[in-house]
Enzyme design. Structure first.
Site, PDB file in Angstrom:
ATOM      1  N   ASP A 163      14.189  -0.326  14.671  1.00  0.00           N
ATOM      2  CA  ASP A 163      14.429  -0.892  13.342  1.00  0.00           C
ATOM      3  C   ASP A 163      15.731  -0.338  12.782  1.00  0.00           C
ATOM      4  OD1 ASP A 163      13.880  -2.510  11.181  1.00  0.00           O
ATOM      5  OD2 ASP A 163      12.517  -1.103  10.217  1.00  0.00           O
TER       6      ASP A 163
ATOM      7  N   MET B 227       0.819  -1.219   0.000  1.00  0.00           N
ATOM      8  CA  MET B 227       0.000   0.000   0.000  1.00  0.00           C
ATOM      9  C   MET B 227       0.846   1.259   0.000  1.00  0.00           C
ATOM     10  SD  MET B 227      -2.637  -1.330   2.915  1.00  0.00           S
ATOM     11  CE  MET B 227      -3.650   0.141   2.917  1.00  0.00           C
TER      12      MET B 227
END
Length: 302
Positions: A173, A56
């Protein structure tokens, strides 16, 4: 200074490399249709080219009427607005926008704007030339010990900045996919999609790439020490050209490009699998790396 080998290998921008790896993992596939070249947004931004897309999301090279070249990061969230997955996707995107808007650091990508248009969410970002650390290593292999120390110090300084904000920010991350080597051979942090404001012992969602995650993060309880583990993994990656093994106690192999006993010990201290054993923090990492730089300079003068 960087070794001659690494200086030669800092190539100009291949823009797709900066973002592709993140997009493919972020959201499930949909009937998402990226914007076309020439599309105008906010009466000021013109899409020049799509450089990456996945699920997306898409990333475009664009031109702002006043700022010139920019990066446009787009996300479209499917499903009902009352759906938990929809709410979480929007929350992650808005969190990234909020974090980047409040952060100012020369080695962290700048955000110029955050807006919603036609039910699509956009970040307008600084345009940075460089390669992801992962793509750089994939092309050139493990780097020299001198370069590892230099890049390691820059990464540690970025984490130190984030960890000492009020409240502290846990990146969660900190991987080779989210760090680039600019044309100036300096480290830049380009993605905050998985970041979170530090919430003590609160349990959060599991994010990040598994080989760079310690046990507490896999259990959804990331904290400042989790970023330290990821830092150790980055150093391991630079020295070996390989990801560390997930779920295992990693130590630098003899075949790594790191020969300094002190540097090996520093990396291994960061790679302690158990949280109770991983007591090192950013200030100590910086001090030890700066000491190694001073030591190398002293030897060079003799």
């Amino acid at each position: 200074a960087l070794g001659i080998k690494e200086k030669r290998e800092i190539d100009p921008l291949d823009f797709t490399e900066l973002w592709q790896s993140n997009l493919d993992q972020r959201f499930a596939s949909t009937n998402f249709v990226p914007l076309e070249q020439g599309h105008r947004l906010q009466q000021a931004v013109t899409v020049l080219a799509q450089v990456a897309s996945g699920g997306m999301s898409a990333v475009y090279l664009a031109k702002h009427d006043e700022r010139g070249p920019v990066v446009l990061k787009e996300s479209v969230f499917s499903g009902s607005r009352d759906n938990d997955k929809f709410k979480k996707a929007v929350e992650l995107f808005e969190r990234e926008a909020t974090l980047l808007t409040t952060i100012s650091h020369p080695r962290i990508v700048k955000i110029y704007d955050y807006f919603v248009e036609d039910n699509r969410h956009y970040l307008l970002l600084e345009h940075i030339k460089g390669k992801t650390l992962r793509n750089f290593i994939a092309k050139h292999g493990a780097v020299s010990e001198r370069t590892i120390i230099e890049w390691g110090l820059q990464m540690a300084q970025i984490l130190h900045f984030l960890h000492h904000l009020e409240p502290p920010i846990v990146h969660r991350d900190f991987t080779p996919d989210n760090v680039i080597i600019g044309e100036d051979a300096k480290i830049r942090l380009i993605d905050f999609g998985a970041s979170s404001i530090f919430l003590g012992t609160a349990t959060g969602t599991v994010v990040g790439k598994i080989a760079f995650m310690p046990p507490e993060q896999i259990k959804g309880k990331a904290n400042l020490a989790s970023d330290i583990y990821a830092f150790g993994c980055q150093m391991y990656f630079l020295a070996t050209g390989q990801n560390p093994l997930p779920y295992e106690q990693n130590v630098l192999p003899k075949a790594s490009t790191i020969k300094s006993i002190n540097l090996k010990q520093l990396v291994n201290d960061c790679l302690k699998l158990e949280l109770k054993d991983r007591t090192i923090r950013t200030k100590e990492i910086i001090d030890r790396l700066e000491s190694l730089i001073s030591s190398r300079a002293s030897h060079a003068e003799r």
